[in-house]
Design a protein around this motif. Structure first.
Motif, PDB file in Angstrom:
ATOM      1  N   PHE A   8      71.103  46.470  65.327  1.00 38.57           N
ATOM      2  CA  PHE A   8      70.558  45.561  64.315  1.00 38.57           C
ATOM      3  C   PHE A   8      71.679  44.869  63.544  1.00 38.57           C
ATOM      4  CE2 PHE A   8      67.893  44.723  60.390  1.00 38.57           C
ATOM      5  CZ  PHE A   8      67.092  43.771  61.002  1.00 38.57           C
ATOM      6  N   MET A   9      72.884  44.852  64.117  1.00 33.67           N
ATOM      7  CA  MET A   9      74.024  44.191  63.490  1.00 33.67           C
ATOM      8  C   MET A   9      74.494  43.049  64.365  1.00 33.67           C
ATOM      9  SD  MET A   9      76.378  47.380  62.207  1.00 33.67           S
ATOM     10  CE  MET A   9      77.645  46.275  61.600  1.00 33.67           C
ATOM     11  N   THR A  10      74.645  41.875  63.792  1.00 31.58           N
ATOM     12  CA  THR A  10      75.279  40.765  64.504  1.00 31.58           C
ATOM     13  C   THR A  10      75.818  39.774  63.482  1.00 31.58           C
ATOM     14  OG1 THR A  10      75.047  39.284  66.416  1.00 31.58           O
ATOM     15  CG2 THR A  10      73.279  39.221  64.776  1.00 31.58           C
ATOM     16  N   GLY A  11      76.872  39.063  63.865  1.00 35.08           N
ATOM     17  CA  GLY A  11      77.498  38.101  62.966  1.00 35.08           C
ATOM     18  C   GLY A  11      78.286  38.727  61.844  1.00 35.08           C
ATOM     19  N   GLN A  12      78.677  40.000  61.988  1.00 32.25           N
ATOM     20  CA  GLN A  12      79.364  40.711  60.912  1.00 32.25           C
ATOM     21  C   GLN A  12      80.875  40.776  61.148  1.00 32.25           C
ATOM     22  OE1 GLN A  12      77.442  41.652  58.181  1.00 32.25           O
ATOM     23  NE2 GLN A  12      76.034  40.431  59.442  1.00 32.25           N
ATOM     24  N   ILE A  13      81.636  40.598  60.074  1.00 27.71           N
ATOM     25  CA  ILE A  13      83.088  40.761  60.101  1.00 27.71           C
ATOM     26  C   ILE A  13      83.382  42.036  59.309  1.00 27.71           C
ATOM     27  CG2 ILE A  13      85.306  39.660  59.715  1.00 27.71           C
ATOM     28  CD1 ILE A  13      83.304  38.007  61.427  1.00 27.71           C
ATOM     29  N   ILE A  14      83.719  43.098  59.991  1.00 27.06           N
ATOM     30  CA  ILE A  14      83.823  44.415  59.370  1.00 27.06           C
ATOM     31  C   ILE A  14      85.286  44.744  59.103  1.00 27.06           C
ATOM     32  CG2 ILE A  14      83.266  46.862  59.604  1.00 27.06           C
ATOM     33  CD1 ILE A  14      81.107  45.930  61.663  1.00 27.06           C
ATOM     34  N   SER A  15      85.625  44.886  57.836  1.00 27.05           N
ATOM     35  CA  SER A  15      87.008  45.191  57.450  1.00 27.05           C
ATOM     36  C   SER A  15      87.328  46.656  57.716  1.00 27.05           C
ATOM     37  CB  SER A  15      87.224  44.872  55.975  1.00 27.05           C
ATOM     38  OG  SER A  15      87.105  43.483  55.739  1.00 27.05           O
ATOM     39  N   LEU A  16      88.528  46.884  58.214  1.00 28.12           N
ATOM     40  CA  LEU A  16      89.059  48.235  58.421  1.00 28.12           C
ATOM     41  C   LEU A  16      90.486  48.189  57.926  1.00 28.12           C
ATOM     42  CD1 LEU A  16      88.347  51.042  59.653  1.00 28.12           C
ATOM     43  CD2 LEU A  16      89.447  50.242  61.752  1.00 28.12           C
ATOM     44  N   ASP A  17      90.644  48.265  56.605  1.00 27.99           N
ATOM     45  CA  ASP A  17      91.936  47.897  56.001  1.00 27.99           C
ATOM     46  C   ASP A  17      92.356  48.770  54.833  1.00 27.99           C
ATOM     47  OD1 ASP A  17      90.174  47.109  54.042  1.00 27.99           O
ATOM     48  OD2 ASP A  17      90.532  44.960  54.300  1.00 27.99           O
ATOM     49  N   GLY A  18      91.733  49.930  54.680  1.00 28.20           N
ATOM     50  CA  GLY A  18      92.136  50.811  53.587  1.00 28.20           C
ATOM     51  C   GLY A  18      91.658  50.374  52.228  1.00 28.20           C
ATOM     52  N   GLY A  19      90.785  49.367  52.178  1.00 25.78           N
ATOM     53  CA  GLY A  19      90.187  48.959  50.904  1.00 25.78           C
ATOM     54  C   GLY A  19      90.867  47.807  50.196  1.00 25.78           C
ATOM     55  N   ILE A  20      91.733  47.047  50.884  1.00 25.77           N
ATOM     56  CA  ILE A  20      92.414  45.915  50.251  1.00 25.77           C
ATOM     57  C   ILE A  20      91.382  44.943  49.678  1.00 25.77           C
ATOM     58  CG2 ILE A  20      93.888  43.911  50.665  1.00 25.77           C
ATOM     59  CD1 ILE A  20      95.318  45.527  52.795  1.00 25.77           C
ATOM     60  N   GLN A  21      91.585  44.521  48.450  1.00 24.47           N
ATOM     61  CA  GLN A  21      90.675  43.596  47.798  1.00 24.47           C
ATOM     62  C   GLN A  21      90.814  42.206  48.419  1.00 24.47           C
ATOM     63  OE1 GLN A  21      88.317  44.635  45.458  1.00 24.47           O
ATOM     64  NE2 GLN A  21      89.117  46.549  46.304  1.00 24.47           N
ATOM     65  N   LYS A  22      89.662  41.523  48.645  1.00 23.30           N
ATOM     66  CA  LYS A  22      89.678  40.228  49.310  1.00 23.30           C
ATOM     67  C   LYS A  22      89.707  39.052  48.337  1.00 23.30           C
ATOM     68  CE  LYS A  22      89.303  42.277  53.292  1.00 23.30           C
ATOM     69  NZ  LYS A  22      89.145  43.660  52.868  1.00 23.30           N
ATOM     70  N   SER A  23      89.567  39.302  47.042  1.00 21.77           N
ATOM     71  CA  SER A  23      89.591  38.181  46.088  1.00 21.77           C
ATOM     72  C   SER A  23      90.111  38.683  44.743  1.00 21.77           C
ATOM     73  CB  SER A  23      88.183  37.592  45.928  1.00 21.77           C
ATOM     74  OG  SER A  23      87.286  38.556  45.418  1.00 21.77           O
TER      75      SER A  23
END
Length: 248
Positions: A233-248
């Motif tokens: 049931f997942m599609t079109g997702q960009i899944i971060s795997l980065d140790g929690g780095i803030q994106k903004s």
């Protein structure tokens, strides 16, 4: 794990690093894995690792920027049996100030990362759609989401992959799922020269809540989840795997 047995996966750029780790995880789950890469010796090492663990794997030399070769590769692999999962991982990086990045530099990264990913997705996606099922996974980057100084060509290429994934998810639904993993800094051969610089490692750990870089083995379980029925049931997702780095 029984749900993976008898199924086949393709992983491009699996001669080392994250590609090798994902291919090993899929093989360990019981999938037949087909890997590609440009470094034959490194691919042989991947094959040896997987076979030593009891997995089934075959290797093919492939440059994903040669799109006609990608199409021929897809036809050859598919003729031996349909593919259930494709991970478009092949790509390159470039660390260079924007004002020093030439047109040739920029296009080399775009061709490898964007065109190579698209050619892989298109060649296998077309066949999966005719069959009526399949899972496609691209490899993005946290830099493609948040940006970072001196990574302009790489960031642009990964941002394009994110847009591609979201678009293909719409276009190929409901038959196929299309997702991406966006890794942060991982300890791999491709960035060992950067991580060996104390100032760079200090900066990475300072901006990462988990205060470390990733181990390649940590991407395997996520790739396995996205390859399996738990992500139906997942599609079109960009899944971060980065140790929690803030994106903004």
């Amino acid at each position: 794990m029984d749900g993976f047995r008898g199924r086949k996966a393709v992983v491009t750029g699996a001669s080392r690093g994250l590609g090798r780790a994902m291919a090993a995880a899929l093989a360990a789950a019981g999938m037949e894995v087909v890997i590609t890469g440009r470094d034959r010796d490194a691919m042989a090492a991947t094959v040896a690792q997987i076979e030593a663990a009891g997995g089934r794997v075959e290797a093919h030399a492939l440059d994903v920027t040669e799109t006609a070769d990608v199409e021929r590769f897809a036809e050859n692999v598919w003729s031996a049996g349909p593919v259930d999962v494709v991970i478009a991982n092949a790509g390159i990086s470039l660390v260079k100030p924007a004002i020093e990045t030439t047109d040739a530099d920029f296009m080399r990264v775009i061709e490898a990362n964007v065109l190579g990913t698209f050619a892989t997705m298109r060649s296998f996606g077309s066949r999966m759609r005719r069959r009526g099922s399949g899972k496609l996974l691209a490899i993005s980057s946290d830099i493609g989401i948040r940006g970072s100084a001196n990574w302009v060509a790489y960031a642009a290429s990964k941002g394009a992959i994110n847009a591609m994934v979201k678009t293909l998810a719409w276009e190929w639904a409901p038959t196929l799922t299309v997702n991406a993993i966006a890794p942060g800094a991982f300890s791999t051969d491709i960035n060992s020269h950067l991580l060996s610089v104390p100032e760079i490692m200090t900066a990475i750990t300072a901006e990462t809540p988990l205060a470390r870089v990733g181990d390649p083995a940590e991407i395997g379980p996520l790739a396995l989840f996205l390859a399996g029925p738990g992500s139906d049931f997942m599609t079109g997702q960009i899944i971060s795997l980065d140790g929690g780095i803030q994106k903004s």
